[in-house]
Design a protein around this motif. Structure first.
Motif, PDB file in Angstrom:
ATOM      1  N   LYS A  56      -3.272   2.896   7.790  1.00  0.00           N
ATOM      2  CA  LYS A  56      -1.871   2.513   8.046  1.00  0.00           C
ATOM      3  C   LYS A  56      -1.647   2.001   9.469  1.00  0.00           C
ATOM      4  CE  LYS A  56      -0.095   5.789   4.618  1.00  0.00           C
ATOM      5  NZ  LYS A  56       0.858   6.890   4.344  1.00  0.00           N
ATOM      6  N   LEU A  57      -2.726   1.761  10.198  1.00  0.00           N
ATOM      7  CA  LEU A  57      -2.571   1.154  11.521  1.00  0.00           C
ATOM      8  C   LEU A  57      -2.147  -0.301  11.427  1.00  0.00           C
ATOM      9  CD1 LEU A  57      -5.679   2.611  13.402  1.00  0.00           C
ATOM     10  CD2 LEU A  57      -3.264   3.126  13.825  1.00  0.00           C
ATOM     11  N   TYR A  59       0.461  -1.294  10.188  1.00  0.00           N
ATOM     12  CA  TYR A  59       1.890  -1.371  10.518  1.00  0.00           C
ATOM     13  C   TYR A  59       2.090  -1.460  12.029  1.00  0.00           C
ATOM     14  CZ  TYR A  59       2.314   0.142   5.676  1.00  0.00           C
ATOM     15  OH  TYR A  59       2.218   0.228   4.309  1.00  0.00           O
ATOM     16  N   THR A  60       1.115  -0.938  12.772  1.00  0.00           N
ATOM     17  CA  THR A  60       1.181  -1.033  14.236  1.00  0.00           C
ATOM     18  C   THR A  60       0.693  -2.399  14.711  1.00  0.00           C
ATOM     19  OG1 THR A  60       0.719   1.342  14.342  1.00  0.00           O
ATOM     20  CG2 THR A  60       0.481   0.077  16.383  1.00  0.00           C
ATOM     21  N   TYR A  61      -0.252  -2.958  13.960  1.00  0.00           N
ATOM     22  CA  TYR A  61      -0.808  -4.267  14.343  1.00  0.00           C
ATOM     23  C   TYR A  61      -0.667  -5.252  13.181  1.00  0.00           C
ATOM     24  CZ  TYR A  61      -3.050  -1.168  17.714  1.00  0.00           C
ATOM     25  OH  TYR A  61      -3.276  -0.225  18.676  1.00  0.00           O
ATOM     26  N   THR A 119       7.544 -10.445  12.725  1.00  0.00           N
ATOM     27  CA  THR A 119       6.676  -9.300  12.440  1.00  0.00           C
ATOM     28  C   THR A 119       7.126  -8.560  11.190  1.00  0.00           C
ATOM     29  OG1 THR A 119       6.228  -9.038  14.808  1.00  0.00           O
ATOM     30  CG2 THR A 119       5.763  -7.154  13.387  1.00  0.00           C
TER      31      THR A 119
END
Length: 467
Positions: A56-57, A59-61, A119
């Motif tokens: 789920k990283l 969503y950060t990148y 984004t």
């Protein structure tokens, strides 16, 4: 398990960067290493995307979405260009090689609008992909075309270029004597393993994408296939360090060039030895009876007599029976001591169907510096010569027999005829008609004896010559 795959990918890309940096700094196989790095980096980028999605990283990148997409069109060309530039030792690309990069450029251009989007749009796409891995193939576009079309085109590109690389490798390998040139022998070994990993990786990716509909159960197959595709970098570092550093390879190449030159020199001496020989068959032995050289007829004649084929490096004394070995060693020792031994001998053929006469010559063989190398053995079949000699002996015997017959068997009838004729021509002797008739009958009898002797002599001489 997922973390293990990702850590392995991180180590692999680190190794790839290291190999590239070494090649760039040493100017050794710089261009091939660039394409090797590209082919591995693309696979690692795929694994990184899956890892971001699973953890789920993403969503950060979210901007990472679609970043690897255009580079997929470079995967096939990088494999082909790596193989080609490595084998041909190319330092720069050819004039029309830019066409290989055209699909990458076009796809990157059509994705620019997506890269510039907000984004939030990319996060929404990441959420959809997280819930359904096959959503990209079902719903999304990559630029102007649906994602599934680009996926199909990319996989086709990989298949075609890997096939080009395989064909280039096999074509080049067929033209190189790798048993003499270790440089290419080592390259062939690595390229063979490199292409094998790419084939396995490709099959795994296709299976994960289509056969399993790219669902959550196929995620490990996809990452595992990528891992197989990049395992070549570990083999490169630990098994083929000369491909990176160049020093060992150059040393091996020099050693094998020296070995090749020694082989050429040896064969040149052998050719000189054969050229100077006046014999049909030739064998060259060292001082320990090991076979250094033999020509075709030498092997043929040896096989006819002993039913064994000569082998380079073998001790030829193992081929002989006890009787032949003793005589051979006697001649060989004399030649080693500087004497040339020449003789004729009759050999029984191995099949027992006849004999063969040969003239043999054992001669000491020296190098250019008058160092004793061994003994050269020349052989020529002299069956015809022996047949003519036999005919000459028989002819001489026939002449002797003819001379004896002339002096004994022919002399008596001739003497008798001569005496009768003298008696009949003597005027002092008066003979009646009956006596004269008896003398003529005696002459006729002696002539018949003389004719019989001559016929027997001619028939006997002819029979002896023919046999």
């Amino acid at each position: 398990m997922l973390n293990f795959f990702q850590y392995t990918n991180v180590i692999a890309i680190a190794f790839s960067i290291y190999c590239l940096s070494v090649a760039m700094s040493r100017e050794v196989r710089r261009l091939p290493m660039v394409f090797l790095f590209i082919s591995n980096a693309i696979l690692v980028s795929n694994s990184v995307f899956v890892w971001l999605l699973e953890t789920k990283l993403i969503y950060t990148y979210p901007d990472y979405i679609r970043i690897p997409a255009p580079f997929h069109y470079l995967f096939g060309p990088s494999i082909y260009l790596f193989v080609r530039t490595l084998l041909r030792k190319e330092r720069s690309l050819k004039k029309w090689d830019w066409l290989h990069f055209l699909p990458f450029v076009l796809h990157f251009i059509e994705l620019i609008p997506f890269y510039l989007q907000d984004t939030a749009v990319k996060i929404d796409m990441a959420h959809t992909l997280k819930n359904d891995y096959s959503a990209s193939l079902k719903y999304f576009y990559e630029g102007l075309l649906p994602s599934k079309v680009h996926t199909f085109l990319k996989l086709c590109s990989w298949v075609v270029y890997i096939w080009f690389a395989q064909r280039t490798y096999l074509s080049f390998k067929n033209r190189i004597k790798s048993n003499l040139i270790a440089d290419y022998n080592r390259k062939f070994a690595f390229i063979n393993f490199f292409l094998l990993t790419k084939y396995i990786g490709l099959v795994g990716v296709i299976s994960a994408t289509f056969l399993s509909n790219f669902n959550s159960n196929s995620i490990y197959l996809f990452i595992g296939s990528n891992l197989v595709g990049i395992i070549n970098v570990f083999v490169l570092i630990f098994q083929f360090p000369e491909m990176v550093y160049g020093e060992v390879m150059n040393k091996q190449l020099d050693n094998n060039r020296e070995q090749l030159m020694n082989i050429v020199k040896t064969q040149s001496k052998n050719l000189t030895f054969l050229e100077n020989s006046t014999y049909e068959a030739n064998v060259l032995l060292d001082t320990s009876y090991r076979i250094l050289y033999f020509d075709k007829l030498g092997d043929v004649y040896f096989q006819k007599i002993y039913n064994k084929n000569l082998q380079l490096g073998e001790n030829c004394t193992n081929y002989f029976d006890d009787v032949s070995l003793k005589y051979f060693q006697t001649c060989f020792d004399q030649a080693i001591n500087g004497l040339s031994v020449k003789f004729e001998d009759k050999f029984l053929l191995y099949d027992g169907k006849g004999f063969i006469w040969m003239e043999l010559n054992f001669t000491p063989h020296y190098t250019d510096k008058d160092h004793l190398l061994g003994v050269s053995i020349g052989a020529t079949v002299i069956d015809e010569k022996k047949r003519m000699e036999s005919l000459q002996v028989k002819y001489k015997e026939s002449l002797d027999q003819l001379a004896w017959s002339s002096s004994h068997l022919l002399r008596a009838p001739v003497s008798n005829i001569s005496g009768i004729l003298q008696l009949m021509n003597d005027d002092k002797i008066q003979m009646s008609e009956v006596e004269k008739k008896e003398l003529l009958n005696s002459i006729h009898s002696e002539v018949q004896k003389l004719d019989s002797v001559i016929k027997n002599m001619v028939a006997k001489a002819r029979n002896e010559l023919e046999n």
